[in-house]
Design an enzyme around this catalytic site. Structure first.
Site, PDB file in Angstrom:
ATOM      1  N   ASP A  13      -0.893  -4.320  -5.636  1.00 38.79           N
ATOM      2  CA  ASP A  13      -0.213  -5.627  -5.648  1.00 38.79           C
ATOM      3  C   ASP A  13      -0.504  -6.440  -4.396  1.00 38.79           C
ATOM      4  O   ASP A  13       0.322  -7.244  -3.968  1.00 38.79           O
ATOM      5  CB  ASP A  13       1.310  -5.453  -5.792  1.00 38.79           C
ATOM      6  CG  ASP A  13       1.679  -4.577  -6.973  1.00 38.79           C
ATOM      7  OD1 ASP A  13       1.072  -4.772  -8.032  1.00 38.79           O
ATOM      8  OD2 ASP A  13       2.544  -3.706  -6.819  1.00 38.79           O
ATOM      9  N   GLU A  14      -1.667  -6.252  -3.792  1.00 37.00           N
ATOM     10  CA  GLU A  14      -1.972  -6.947  -2.536  1.00 37.00           C
ATOM     11  C   GLU A  14      -2.415  -8.386  -2.747  1.00 37.00           C
ATOM     12  O   GLU A  14      -2.544  -9.144  -1.770  1.00 37.00           O
ATOM     13  CB  GLU A  14      -3.085  -6.202  -1.774  1.00 37.00           C
ATOM     14  CG  GLU A  14      -2.754  -4.783  -1.348  1.00 37.00           C
ATOM     15  CD  GLU A  14      -3.199  -3.759  -2.388  1.00 37.00           C
ATOM     16  OE1 GLU A  14      -3.533  -4.161  -3.524  1.00 37.00           O
ATOM     17  OE2 GLU A  14      -3.192  -2.562  -2.067  1.00 37.00           O
ATOM     18  N   GLY A  15      -2.692  -8.744  -3.996  1.00 34.08           N
ATOM     19  CA  GLY A  15      -3.199 -10.094  -4.259  1.00 34.08           C
ATOM     20  C   GLY A  15      -4.710 -10.073  -4.487  1.00 34.08           C
ATOM     21  O   GLY A  15      -5.403 -11.059  -4.222  1.00 34.08           O
ATOM     22  N   LYS A  16      -5.193  -8.961  -5.037  1.00 35.76           N
ATOM     23  CA  LYS A  16      -6.638  -8.820  -5.261  1.00 35.76           C
ATOM     24  C   LYS A  16      -7.166  -9.878  -6.229  1.00 35.76           C
ATOM     25  O   LYS A  16      -8.246 -10.414  -6.039  1.00 35.76           O
ATOM     26  CB  LYS A  16      -6.956  -7.420  -5.827  1.00 35.76           C
ATOM     27  CG  LYS A  16      -6.651  -6.302  -4.868  1.00 35.76           C
ATOM     28  CD  LYS A  16      -6.879  -4.941  -5.496  1.00 35.76           C
ATOM     29  CE  LYS A  16      -5.870  -4.553  -6.544  1.00 35.76           C
ATOM     30  NZ  LYS A  16      -4.499  -4.321  -6.060  1.00 35.76           N
ATOM     31  N   ALA A  39      -2.572  -1.981 -14.288  1.00 32.38           N
ATOM     32  CA  ALA A  39      -2.775  -3.071 -13.329  1.00 32.38           C
ATOM     33  C   ALA A  39      -2.117  -4.351 -13.836  1.00 32.38           C
ATOM     34  O   ALA A  39      -1.951  -4.531 -15.042  1.00 32.38           O
ATOM     35  CB  ALA A  39      -4.266  -3.303 -13.133  1.00 32.38           C
ATOM     36  N   GLY A  40      -1.748  -5.213 -12.922  1.00 29.38           N
ATOM     37  CA  GLY A  40      -1.203  -6.521 -13.301  1.00 29.38           C
ATOM     38  C   GLY A  40      -1.769  -7.542 -12.338  1.00 29.38           C
ATOM     39  O   GLY A  40      -1.260  -7.706 -11.241  1.00 29.38           O
ATOM     40  N   HIS A  41      -2.884  -8.169 -12.717  1.00 29.79           N
ATOM     41  CA  HIS A  41      -3.572  -9.080 -11.801  1.00 29.79           C
ATOM     42  C   HIS A  41      -3.220 -10.527 -12.140  1.00 29.79           C
ATOM     43  O   HIS A  41      -3.534 -11.008 -13.218  1.00 29.79           O
ATOM     44  CB  HIS A  41      -5.086  -8.842 -11.873  1.00 29.79           C
ATOM     45  CG  HIS A  41      -5.472  -7.492 -11.322  1.00 29.79           C
ATOM     46  ND1 HIS A  41      -6.704  -6.935 -11.466  1.00 29.79           N
ATOM     47  CD2 HIS A  41      -4.749  -6.584 -10.604  1.00 29.79           C
ATOM     48  CE1 HIS A  41      -6.737  -5.744 -10.862  1.00 29.79           C
ATOM     49  NE2 HIS A  41      -5.555  -5.525 -10.345  1.00 29.79           N
ATOM     50  N   GLN A 225      -4.846  -1.222  -8.422  1.00 35.48           N
ATOM     51  CA  GLN A 225      -3.963  -0.437  -7.546  1.00 35.48           C
ATOM     52  C   GLN A 225      -4.466  -0.567  -6.097  1.00 35.48           C
ATOM     53  O   GLN A 225      -5.037  -1.581  -5.751  1.00 35.48           O
ATOM     54  CB  GLN A 225      -3.864   1.021  -7.991  1.00 35.48           C
ATOM     55  CG  GLN A 225      -3.170   1.199  -9.343  1.00 35.48           C
ATOM     56  CD  GLN A 225      -4.069   0.993 -10.537  1.00 35.48           C
ATOM     57  OE1 GLN A 225      -5.137   1.567 -10.614  1.00 35.48           O
ATOM     58  NE2 GLN A 225      -3.662   0.167 -11.478  1.00 35.48           N
TER      59      GLN A 225
HETATM   60  P1  IMP Z   1       0.404   5.136 -13.165  1.00 34.59           P
HETATM   61  O1  IMP Z   1      -0.859   4.568 -12.621  1.00 34.59           O
HETATM   62  O2  IMP Z   1       1.031   4.298 -14.238  1.00 34.59           O
HETATM   63  O3  IMP Z   1       0.254   6.570 -13.558  1.00 34.59           O
HETATM   64  O4  IMP Z   1       1.501   5.132 -11.967  1.00 34.59           O
HETATM   65  C1  IMP Z   1       1.342   5.942 -10.796  1.00 34.59           C
HETATM   66  C2  IMP Z   1       1.862   5.193  -9.575  1.00 34.59           C
HETATM   67  O5  IMP Z   1       0.991   4.095  -9.291  1.00 34.59           O
HETATM   68  C3  IMP Z   1       3.258   4.611  -9.720  1.00 34.59           C
HETATM   69  O6  IMP Z   1       3.880   4.657  -8.456  1.00 34.59           O
HETATM   70  C4  IMP Z   1       2.984   3.167 -10.096  1.00 34.59           C
HETATM   71  O7  IMP Z   1       4.060   2.309  -9.734  1.00 34.59           O
HETATM   72  C5  IMP Z   1       1.757   2.893  -9.261  1.00 34.59           C
HETATM   73  N1  IMP Z   1       0.923   1.818  -9.828  1.00 34.59           N
HETATM   74  C6  IMP Z   1       0.107   1.891 -10.899  1.00 34.59           C
HETATM   75  N2  IMP Z   1      -0.503   0.720 -11.111  1.00 34.59           N
HETATM   76  C7  IMP Z   1      -0.098  -0.101 -10.141  1.00 34.59           C
HETATM   77  C8  IMP Z   1      -0.408  -1.450  -9.806  1.00 34.59           C
HETATM   78  O8  IMP Z   1      -1.215  -2.125 -10.441  1.00 34.59           O
HETATM   79  N3  IMP Z   1       0.227  -1.958  -8.712  1.00 34.59           N
HETATM   80  C9  IMP Z   1       1.093  -1.222  -7.966  1.00 34.59           C
HETATM   81  N4  IMP Z   1       1.393   0.044  -8.233  1.00 34.59           N
HETATM   82  C10 IMP Z   1       0.822   0.599  -9.312  1.00 34.59           C
END
Ligand code: IMP
Length: 426
Positions: A13-16, A39-41, A225
């Site tokens: 979530d750094e703002g990539k 991911a949520g970009h 991530q």
């Molecule tokens: P998973 O990737 O859904 O298995 O989650 C594992 C860990 O990574 C958890 O702490 C999630 O909150 C974190 N995580 C996964 N995707 C993201 C992301 O895009 N941004 C921030 N944290 C993430």
């Protein structure tokens, strides 16, 4: 540029996406190389906000190609939804979206196992996004049960293979989780349909990317991530299931390391984390809440409130080391515009010792306390600043200190979500 990696230097979530969106002007192709729909970009164009989970955010730029690389775990349902949402907004992906035939597929049972596994862990859960990421990578590495994108295109193979996999999954579901069995025919039908819908995008993306590089094209590799969520280098076990670091970009895209020119680490001017796990500079009181509200720090995928804390130079130094960062992109400087006193963690204290490097052992990390430096805030808006020299002196001091502590030059500063709210360093 030729091949530039943009990745997270913190916990995601750094703002990539904003940085990738900015750099896409000079790129021909943007490629994702790991992770999945976890991911949520977020990209802001004018008044419209676009959130991408699977498709590289570069798709917003007409004429640019986008690749979902072999290292990604592809949820076909999420991919199709995203393609349809883009079409509804007038953005066509046809002829410019390419999905690796080698990428593994997130199947419905992966999402179910993600949820059931977390429920079973109770208070010890990881706090995953529930998108089936861990179970899909587990099947990939385990080798017996993985389904690849190329398999979605082969209906006879799906009929036998998915039937066998579902039989095995049902054994675990019914015996271990006391859950009703899944209907194999239903899952096969879904997989066949997904294959038909996605067939036109599927190709050998490693070949495509290497041919493009040989033809002099520019490629941006978009990480998901962040470094501290890397399966090898992050705060294990509170990590995701892929290599989010620069090496993962090479394996996950099928590009050799000799073809990479630059590795940009994206970091916020403070720190956030979603999900469970250690976070040495976390602010659990009113200052943390204030930063959360100022920065609208809520997850783009799950909506969960993000944990907020001060900038931690120890973790960014780890990111600089394991990624070989060539520069930093510093985001969300403007979020700190009204904070009177800022703290920066320069090292950790453990008993009588001062640790300058991130300890890999979670037990040691649990005993570490941040060593802070205090800085005066600038207490004026930076939202309209476009030249570094026009930043208030306290903000410049802050940026320069973060850069020195991270041992990496800052190349770009973001002072707002809009594309042009960006300062490029000379
Ligand atoms: P998973 O990737 O859904 O298995 O989650 C594992 C860990 O990574 C958890 O702490 C999630 O909150 C974190 N995580 C996964 N995707 C993201 C992301 O895009 N941004 C921030 N944290 C993430």
């Amino acid at each position: 540029m030729p091949a530039t990696i943009v990745l997270g230097a913190q916990w995601g979530d750094e703002g990539k996406a904003k940085v990738v969106d900015y750099l896409t002007r000079d790129a021909d192709i943007v490629a994702r190389f790991q992770g999945g729909a976890n991911a949520g970009h977020t990209v802001q164009v004018g008044d419209t906000q676009f959130i991408f989970h699977l498709i590289p955010s570069g798709i917003m730029h007409p004429g640019k190609s986008c690749v979902v690389g072999n290292g990604v775990v592809l949820d076909p349902e999420a991919a199709i939804t995203e393609i349809e949402d883009l079409a509804a907004k007038g953005i066509s992906v046809e002829g410019r979206l390419f999905i690796s035939q080698n990428a593994h597929v997130v199947m419905p049972y992966h999402k179910l196992f993600d949820r059931l596994g977390e429920e079973r862990q109770g208070t010890d859960k990881l706090g995953t996004t529930g998108r089936g990421i861990g179970p899909a990578y587990r099947d990939k590495v385990e080798r017996t049960w993985g389904i690849r994108v190329m398999d979605l295109l082969d209906e006879p193979l799906l009929q036998t293979r998915v039937a066998a996999v579902v039989e095995e999954k049902n054994r675990v579901l019914t015996r271990l989780y006391d859950h009703a069995p899944l209907d194999a025919a239903d899952i096969i039908r879904g997989a066949v349909e997904y294959g038909q819908r996605l067939r036109m995008y599927v190709t050998d993306t490693s070949q495509l990317l290497n041919d493009a590089l040989s033809a002099g094209k520019n490629i941006l590799l978009e990480g998901a991530q962040g470094t501290l969520l890397d399966i090898d280098h992050g705060t294990y076990p509170f990590v995701t299931s892929s290599n989010t670091t620069a090496g993962g970009a090479c394996t996950g895209a099928g590009i050799g390391p000799t073809r990479i020119d630059a590795v940009i680490g994206v970091t916020k001017a403070y720190t956030t984390r979603v999900g469970n796990g250690p976070f040495p500079t976390e602010l659990t009181g009113t200052t943390g809440e204030r930063i959360r509200e100022l920065g609208h720090e809520y997850g783009a995928t799950t909506g969960r409130p993000r944990r907020c804390g001060w900038f931690d130079a120890v973790i960014v130094r780890l990111a600089a080391r394991v990624n070989g960062l060539t520069s930093l992109a510093l985001t969300r400087l403007d979020v700190l515009d009204t904070v009177e006193k800022l703290k920066v963690c320069i090292a950790y204290r453990r008993g009588g010792d001062v640790l300058e490097e991130f300890p890999g052992d979670p037990q040691v990390l649990g005993e570490c306390r941040p060593v802070y430096e205090e800085w005066d805030g600038w207490c004026t808006s930076t939202r309209d600043v476009r030249r570094y020299a026009d930043l208030p002196p306290q903000a410049r001091d802050y940026v320069e200190r973060l850069s020195a502590l991270s041992r990496t030059p800052v190349q770009m500063i973001s002072v707002g979500p809009e594309r042009d709210a960006t300062i490029i360093m000379d």
